[in-house]
Design a protein around this motif. Structure first.
Motif: not given
Length: 460
Positions: A401-404, A424-427, A431-439
């Motif tokens: 994934l490449k973070v935008k 993180f909005k990434a490609e 395709d474009t994805f939203l990935v959520y990492i627990n803080a």
């Protein structure tokens, strides 16, 4: 004299016969018109029923494609349960709606089989023990299923365009189904689905071994606060909240009260003589909060821009005392523009507190307001301090994934819980994805696929 009397009598009988015939003809004509009208209404209802089933099946199959791609993009085995539970549900719903269409079994057999296997496979994955959730063999199977899903949705798009251009009508397909089966001929719809089915032949053999548990709904609407209000008070709230855009109200009546988790008064404001000239609105019995309203009027040619529509929606919320809302994603269809707003607490976007606003692009009027998510979830949160940094969270992503873009956000989890994350909005491969990492612990919590369409960006 007698002959003249006979002639007058015959003439009267003749005139009476003509009048009787005319009356009977008129009655027959009126009856025919009534029957024709009733038939047209029935045909329209049937066509609408099949259209709903087709579009629901198509939407669910698009969700299947998106969920499969999200599974391939996910770098967290612990997130697999949520993904595959959603996949099972959407595959089952797509198949259920597919079988409501007036198509012969042999025409959709392979498509139905594909959706069954996707659902069974997803169901099985969620039943596995922790640590064996997802193997490399599973990834290979998912790639095959994902390729088939893309094919299915591409071909269903062809069917959608054919139906839109009048190549076939579902009601006619239903009426002629038995005749076609006996004569061996196919309609345009049958031929289209037969083409889809021919491309669903090579489906991977799946091994099943797994349960899944339903997610729990929030038990209490946290955003509904205040004292009890009367129906008269609620009606005043409704009248001042709706964007009438200068339209005069000809009548107001109370509809059946809304029960459930958020009890509410329901009102109908008539603004004209057409069936669509009625605005429906629900106001909570506690606190007098507007839950939902909709104005189903016909929207004319678009005269305002997307950015203007979004600005008008923001102004609408602020003028109603709803503050700290930020636009997230949008959709444009039929000369209307829908904006999803999320609450923002400090620098953190609170996604559970969601409000949707639909704006007519002919004159900028707000036609729909939906605050159910906001009223179920909104409250002052005591947000924890992040235990990992943005840089550390970024390293948890799939390396492909490449973070935008990136920011902090609170998202809902299964059950009644919420979690502070880095969004993180990434490609990846177009395709474009939203990935959520627990803080707090660095786990991948959720992943969404962004689908860019001519209507706007959809989140799947």
């Amino acid at each position: 004299m007698y002959l003249q009397y006979r002639r007058e009598k015959m003439k009267n009988r003749y005139n009476a016969a003509i009048i009787t015939f005319a009356v009977l003809f008129g009655v027959a004509a009126l009856w025919g018109v009534f029957q024709a009208k009733e038939r047209r209404v029935a045909e329209t209802q049937l066509e609408n029923k099949y259209n709903r089933a087709f579009y629901e099946s198509m939407q669910r199959s698009k969700n299947v494609e998106a969920l499969l791609s999200k599974g391939l993009a996910s770098g967290s085995p612990s997130n697999i349960d949520n993904l595959f539970a959603d996949l099972w549900y959407n595959a089952s719903a797509a198949q259920e709606n597919l079988h409501q269409l007036p198509l012969s079994h042999q025409v959709v057999a392979q498509t139905s089989k594909y959706l069954t296997q996707v659902g069974d496979y997803a169901y099985a994955i969620t039943k596995r023990e922790q640590g064996t959730k997802f193997t490399e063999r599973d990834r290979t199977i998912m790639r095959d299923l994902y390729g088939k899903a893309k094919t299915l949705n591409r071909e269903m798009g062809v069917v959608q365009r054919q139906a839109a251009t009048g190549t076939f009508h579902w009601g006619e397909v239903k009426a002629k189904l038995d005749t076609r089966l006996t004569k061996g001929s196919l309609s345009g719809a049958d031929r289209s689905f037969q083409r889809i089915d021919s491309q669903m032949q090579e489906i991977p053999v799946l091994i099943y071994d797994g349960p899944f548990s339903d997610h729990l709904d929030r038990a209490k609407p946290l955003g509904v606060t205040g004292k009890a209000v009367t129906a008269e008070q609620a009606q005043k709230v409704a009248r001042s909240f709706i964007d009438f855009k200068g339209t005069k109200i000809s009548d107001v009546k109370s509809a059946k009260a809304v029960r459930g988790k958020i009890p509410a008064y329901s009102f109908e404001f008539r603004t004209g003589n057409k069936p669509t000239d009625v605005i429906t609105i629900n106001v909570t019995k506690t606190g007098g909060h507007v839950v939902y309203y909709t104005n189903p009027r016909t929207v004319g040619e678009a005269k305002i821009s997307d950015s203007k529509a979004s600005s008008l929606a923001e102004d609408f919320l602020k003028s109603r005392g709803i503050k700290n809302m930020v636009p997230t994603y949008t959709m444009k269809t039929n000369n209307t523009f829908t904006i999803s707003f999320a609450y923002k607490q400090g620098d953190v976007v609170i996604y559970p507190d969601l409000i949707k606003v639909l704006v007519a692009m002919d004159n900028g009027q707000v036609l729909t307001y939906d605050a159910l998510g906001f009223l179920m979830s909104h409250h002052k949160r005591d947000l924890p301090k992040a235990k990992i940094s943005m840089d550390e969270a970024r390293k948890k992503l799939n390396p492909e994934l490449k973070v935008k873009a990136e920011r902090m956000a609170v998202i809902p989890t299964a059950g009644k819980h919420e979690v502070l994350t880095y969004e993180f909005k990434a490609e990846m491969k177009g395709d474009t994805f939203l990935v959520y990492i627990n803080a707090l612990n660095g786990n991948e919590e959720r992943i969404f696929k962004l689908l860019k369409t001519s209507y706007g960006t959809l989140v799947l």
